[in-house]
Design an enzyme around this catalytic site. Structure first.
Site, PDB file in Angstrom:
ATOM      1  N   ASP A  14       0.810  -1.214   0.000  1.00  0.00           N
ATOM      2  CA  ASP A  14       0.000   0.000   0.000  1.00  0.00           C
ATOM      3  C   ASP A  14       0.847   1.270   0.000  1.00  0.00           C
ATOM      4  O   ASP A  14       0.655   2.148  -0.843  1.00  0.00           O
ATOM      5  CB  ASP A  14      -0.956   0.015   1.201  1.00  0.00           C
ATOM      6  CG  ASP A  14      -2.255  -0.746   0.909  1.00  0.00           C
ATOM      7  OD1 ASP A  14      -2.581  -0.920  -0.283  1.00  0.00           O
ATOM      8  OD2 ASP A  14      -2.926  -1.146   1.872  1.00  0.00           O
ATOM      9  N   ARG A  94       2.304   4.497  16.705  1.00  0.00           N
ATOM     10  CA  ARG A  94       1.776   5.589  15.866  1.00  0.00           C
ATOM     11  C   ARG A  94       2.168   6.965  16.367  1.00  0.00           C
ATOM     12  O   ARG A  94       2.577   7.818  15.563  1.00  0.00           O
ATOM     13  CB  ARG A  94       0.258   5.487  15.690  1.00  0.00           C
ATOM     14  CG  ARG A  94      -0.254   4.216  15.006  1.00  0.00           C
ATOM     15  CD  ARG A  94       0.654   3.646  13.982  1.00  0.00           C
ATOM     16  NE  ARG A  94       0.095   2.471  13.307  1.00  0.00           N
ATOM     17  CZ  ARG A  94       0.833   1.558  12.712  1.00  0.00           C
ATOM     18  NH1 ARG A  94       2.155   1.639  12.714  1.00  0.00           N
ATOM     19  NH2 ARG A  94       0.270   0.543  12.102  1.00  0.00           N
ATOM     20  N   SER A 174      -3.067  -8.599   7.038  1.00  0.00           N
ATOM     21  CA  SER A 174      -2.568  -7.271   7.368  1.00  0.00           C
ATOM     22  C   SER A 174      -1.801  -7.414   8.682  1.00  0.00           C
ATOM     23  O   SER A 174      -2.366  -7.804   9.699  1.00  0.00           O
ATOM     24  CB  SER A 174      -3.736  -6.294   7.532  1.00  0.00           C
ATOM     25  OG  SER A 174      -3.263  -5.093   8.082  1.00  0.00           O
TER      26      SER A 174
HETATM   27  N1  ARG Z   1      -6.289  -3.760  16.099  1.00  0.00           N
HETATM   28  C1  ARG Z   1      -4.992  -3.343  16.522  1.00  0.00           C
HETATM   29  C2  ARG Z   1      -4.998  -1.896  16.902  1.00  0.00           C
HETATM   30  O1  ARG Z   1      -5.911  -1.208  16.569  1.00  0.00           O
HETATM   31  C3  ARG Z   1      -3.936  -3.669  15.503  1.00  0.00           C
HETATM   32  C4  ARG Z   1      -3.876  -2.820  14.306  1.00  0.00           C
HETATM   33  C5  ARG Z   1      -2.848  -3.364  13.394  1.00  0.00           C
HETATM   34  N2  ARG Z   1      -2.610  -2.525  12.273  1.00  0.00           N
HETATM   35  C6  ARG Z   1      -2.470  -2.994  11.044  1.00  0.00           C
HETATM   36  N3  ARG Z   1      -2.233  -2.133  10.109  1.00  0.00           N
HETATM   37  N4  ARG Z   1      -2.592  -4.262  10.765  1.00  0.00           N
HETATM   38  O2  ARG Z   1      -4.108  -1.418  17.538  1.00  0.00           O
END
Ligand code: ARG
Length: 397
Positions: A14, A94, A174
């Site tokens: 992506d 993040r 993912s």
């Molecule tokens: N559900 C988890 C969160 O919101 C993991 C997110 C993982 N991100 C990803 N791009 N696969 O923190």
């Protein structure tokens, strides 16, 4: 000079297509920023891929120690588990990546920053709230949310514009991973009844010959030694990941509530998080006074929710941190952890600040506890209950 955007670049499909899309569709010069948060990838290969895909510049920051010290350590001190299970793996990286995006944007005179998140997840929320707090002047672009491509569309667009990664074997999952753990979504796991495919794991693969027990040292709530060796937190977390991972510890299979209102099936691997959070909690058990311990449990759950929701740089988070730091001033000492296949047990804890008092706790004869005081304590503690019950005529009479 054409306008510039700094993109949070993971090296995956992506964000690689995003580089091209921002150039072709939006007329930007793209600067790629990749952060090493312990995802165990070849970061030089990621950097080269960004350049080959058309980035005018590509920066890699080694943020492993910073991630451990400034993001993982506060999570340990908070005993942070979202919905009592998820150790916030992606939620913690993040805000760090956002901080570096802003720094690079300022350095390159960029007016915008971009991320590769979809419109259905939490990560877009985390990036954008962090960016708003750090520099509200920067424009934020979210191409993956905007372009409306299916996965096949993205691959086709990539092919048409010579994006090299597209040629690679397709992976239906993912995945986001860092020092603190690994999140695996999509594919068969979108059915919450379906067991996760057995080949998705990488942090929790059984291996023999690893230590059967370790002693973890903590200083004011932060792990700082392993079997007496003082280690930087990123190294320590990495070593605990290897040991606990070799016992298959730290797999989590749950349906969680995303901030955007979706219930989502998630599989995580977080061996070090499982062990270090439990060890920290056990050290709190001997060092925190009861009322503080109970209040801290509640604040810790709120802290986890706030951070999950992307509010890392918020005044409430700062205030919670002040409370959590104050509580952790006495959380110094050692915890012994014993491993077995699929699990572990804390089987020892000690601290110079321990509130555990042998003279009070022992059932031996000459203890320091005044047994007869208990009678008056219970009479007064139960006075209201007894008065109420007698007005009912006694519940069982
Ligand atoms: N559900 C988890 C969160 O919101 C993991 C997110 C993982 N991100 C990803 N791009 N696969 O923190």
């Amino acid at each position: 000079m054409s306008k510039r955007v700094v993109l949070a670049y993971s090296g995956g499909l992506d964000t690689s297509v995003v580089i091209k899309w921002l150039q072709v569709e939006k007329g930007y010069e793209v600067v790629a920023l990749s952060a090493d948060v312990g995802q165990q990838e070849d970061m030089e290969a990621v950097r080269k891929r960004a350049v080959n895909t058309g980035a005018v510049a590509a920066e890699v920051v080694d943020a492993r120690l910073e991630f451990a010290r400034d993001f993982v350590a506060p999570a340990i001190k908070a005993d942070a588990l979202y919905e009592n299970r998820y150790p916030l793996v992606s939620s913690l990286s993040r805000p760090l990546i956002s901080k570096h995006l802003v720094e690079v944007a300022h350095r390159y005179g960029a007016t915008a920053v971009a991320h590769g998140c979809t419109g259905k997840g939490n990560d877009q929320v985390r990036f954008e709230l962090a960016l708003q707090a750090l520099d509200p002047e920067l424009e934020v672009l979210a191409p993956v949310r905007e372009w409306g491509f299916t996965r096949e569309d993205a691959i086709e667009y990539g092919h048409a514009h010579g994006v090299e990664i597209v040629a690679k074997k397709e992976n239906p999952y993912s995945i986001d991973q860092n020092l603190w753990g690994r999140a695996i979504e999509c594919g068969e796991m979108e059915d919450p009844w379906a067991p996760p495919p057995s080949d998705i794991y990488s942090y929790t693969l059984p291996r023999s010959g690893m230590a059967e027990s370790v002693v973890l040292g903590f200083e004011e709530g932060v792990p700082n030694s392993l079997d007496g060796r003082e280690l930087d937190l990123d190294t320590l977390v990495g070593e605990v990941n290897l040991i606990a991972g070799s016992y298959g510890i730290g797999r989590i299979d749950m349906v969680e509530n995303r901030r955007v209102g979706i219930k989502s099936r998630e599989v995580y691997e977080a061996p070090a998080a499982a062990v270090l959070l439990e060890a920290h909690r056990q050290l709190e058990d001997i060092t925190l006074e009861r009322e503080l311990a109970h209040a801290k449990t509640e604040i810790g759950l709120r802290w986890a929710t706030l951070v999950y929701d992307g509010m890392w740089y918020s005044p409430l988070k700062q205030a919670y941190d002040a409370f959590i730091d104050a509580a952790n001033r006495v959380v110094t000492g050692e915890v012994r952890v014993r491993f077995r296949p699929g699990g572990f047990t804390v089987d020892g804890r000690r601290s110079p600040h321990s509130l555990y008092d042998y003279e009070l706790a022992t059932y031996a004869a000459n203890d320091a506890f005044r047994h007869l005081d208990a009678e008056g304590f219970i009479r007064i503690f139960g006075l209201g209950l007894k008065t109420w019950s007698s007005r009912q005529g006694g519940l069982a009479r």
